[in-house]
Design a protein around this motif. Sequence first.
Motif, PDB file in Angstrom:
ATOM      1  N   ARG A 244       0.832  -1.209   0.000  1.00 31.63           N
ATOM      2  CA  ARG A 244       0.000   0.000   0.000  1.00 31.63           C
ATOM      3  C   ARG A 244       0.865   1.258   0.000  1.00 31.63           C
ATOM      4  NH1 ARG A 244      -1.835   3.423   3.699  1.00 31.63           N
ATOM      5  NH2 ARG A 244      -0.821   2.264   5.362  1.00 31.63           N
ATOM      6  N   MET A 245       1.933   1.249   0.813  1.00 30.49           N
ATOM      7  CA  MET A 245       2.822   2.411   0.868  1.00 30.49           C
ATOM      8  C   MET A 245       3.552   2.616  -0.461  1.00 30.49           C
ATOM      9  SD  MET A 245       4.353   1.851   4.719  1.00 30.49           S
ATOM     10  CE  MET A 245       5.470   3.228   4.585  1.00 30.49           C
ATOM     11  N   GLU A 248       1.071   4.193  -2.774  1.00 32.05           N
ATOM     12  CA  GLU A 248       0.890   5.610  -2.453  1.00 32.05           C
ATOM     13  C   GLU A 248       2.069   6.438  -2.960  1.00 32.05           C
ATOM     14  OE1 GLU A 248      -1.721   5.134   1.693  1.00 32.05           O
ATOM     15  OE2 GLU A 248       0.397   5.668   1.746  1.00 32.05           O
ATOM     16  N   ALA A 272       0.582  14.647  -1.275  1.00 32.20           N
ATOM     17  CA  ALA A 272       0.230  13.575  -0.332  1.00 32.20           C
ATOM     18  C   ALA A 272      -0.898  12.729  -0.925  1.00 32.20           C
ATOM     19  CB  ALA A 272      -0.188  14.156   1.013  1.00 32.20           C
ATOM     20  N   SER A 274      -3.201   9.147  -0.138  1.00 32.49           N
ATOM     21  CA  SER A 274      -3.582   8.092   0.800  1.00 32.49           C
ATOM     22  C   SER A 274      -4.481   7.098   0.067  1.00 32.49           C
ATOM     23  CB  SER A 274      -4.303   8.683   2.010  1.00 32.49           C
ATOM     24  OG  SER A 274      -4.747   7.666   2.876  1.00 32.49           O
ATOM     25  N   GLU A 276      -6.804   3.671   0.538  1.00 31.18           N
ATOM     26  CA  GLU A 276      -7.490   2.700   1.397  1.00 31.18           C
ATOM     27  C   GLU A 276      -7.779   1.454   0.570  1.00 31.18           C
ATOM     28  OE1 GLU A 276     -10.945   4.496   2.991  1.00 31.18           O
ATOM     29  OE2 GLU A 276      -9.874   6.197   3.906  1.00 31.18           O
TER      30      GLU A 276
END
Length: 594
Positions: A244-245, A248, A272, A274, A276
């Motif tokens: 996930r990181m 992102e 930035a 994010s 989910e």
Amino acid sequence: MNDWLKNTVAKLKSLWASWKPIQKVIAAGILVAVIVVLVVVFRGSSKPTTVQLFRTPITDEAKRDEIVTRLEQKNIDYTLNETTGIFTVPDERTARRVRADLTVEGILASSYNVWDVELNVRDWTTTDFERNERQLQRVNNQVEQMLKSLDFVADATVIINQKSDGLFTSQSRPAQASIRLRFNGETPERRKIKAIQDLVISAVPGLLEENVTILDNNGIHLNDFEGMAELDAVEVVKKQQEYRMQLEAKLAAKAQNMLQSNFTTDRVRSVAVSVEMDMSKVTSEKTEYTPFVRTPDNPDTPYSELETVDGVPISEQSVTKKWTGTGYNPEGPAGVEGQNPPVYSDMSNVIGESKEEGTTRNYVYNTEKKNIEKAPSIDRITASANIDGYWEKELDGGNNPVFVTEKNFDSLKTKYEEKYPNVEDNDNIRFRLGHIVRVYKPVSDTIRDQAASIVRDAIGYNRSRGDSVTITSWPIPREDDWNLEDEAIIKAQQTRKTIMLVLIGVVIILIAFIVFRMISRELERRRRLREEELLRQQQAAREKALWEAKQDGMEVTMSVEERKRAELQENAIAMAKEHPEDVAMLIRTWMMEE
């Protein structure tokens, strides 16, 4: 012996001398051929023997290509018989290492037993007990050597006990294996430990997983896979978070590059993002009914001609029933009094009519069945970025930056507080004593909307998924940059002022020098005129005296020096009349020398 050798050599020489040239050539050719044959035989006999990699031929083309790729990556010399599918390598050590690597990496299928070549040794001259003991020792040695040949294993100790059957069940002992490994670096991943366990199980008949113990150099149990289930779950969650990181970071870098390509890097410093994600794995079955296409759409026209039909009739049945007569009143068996309710009794012998119509039509539909396996998916993406606006310097009437000084502090504060309340702490203006007044100009809403569209395309925006993109335009602090710029401007102004003062001083000095030069020349001219007048008067007096003496009949005698002096004086007077400035310079030089 020496005499025999000498005689033999003499005979050969005499025989060689008696031969014709053609015979000598034939003999030399035969000798050369014998030497070549001997060299070939010796080289062939000295060539090292190759070792068969697997006893079972590799018939699967895909598996064979995978093995070939692996051998070439490791730079291992091999030979492949395309007909039989048998691999051979130079020596036994290389073969053992290749078998272990291919097994641990999962390239070999379970149908290929790597121990066929290692342990399939027959000896018919020993007893069963001796054969079993030797086989057990051979298994220990071969397994240990194969584990040591792995790249990540530094040392290995293997203890294997074969299965023994006793008279009673309590006396029976299952096959067991204890392995201690020392690794080169960190402990390998679970997959490789499992491959080592399977490798040992395939070498010992009747050996089960629960009877295999693999320890590291510190005594930690490595193949306790059931006890490691929780650790595996934690590892899975860790990998999911890392994925996930990474996603992102990838989306943020893509959006930031697109923004920075349209704005300066300093104005868009970071983006930035994010994400989910739903990491659960779901399998579902789905049946869809789609309509039939009667008329397909023509892509060349701007309108749609698509016509569909939900279903097509496959069968149809129509029924029409009509009945006229008296009402039917059941009375029961003959000779028995009826037990009908009064309602049925009252309807006896009443003429009635009934009509029934019905149509049954069966349709067929396009049916599509899908087995859907839902992998980890993105639930929502949010992105935010800030685009710095412009800071404009306030200018005065002379197009120079406005500095806040102690003299103009109150007047400037009154001027700007009408538009920027609390001007000293307002984020949209920089009002500091000793610095330039700067006003912030944010990015317009139109540009921010366009930048948001760029970010949406970069991250794969999906409105139905609930994604959101926020673009702001608030000022980024730049105190250090402004202080450096103000210092540079102040220094430039001071330098410019210094240069102007120096230039003015130089001009004044030049003017003073010119005035002084003019006055000096005027004074020199007047002094020269006075001297010329004095010389003229003296010459006139002398001439007058000579004239008077001549008139009186006096004889005037002049020496040679006086005559030369008189000639020089006349020449000097003539030159002074023609070139007065040069004569003045010459006289000044004489005076300075004296």
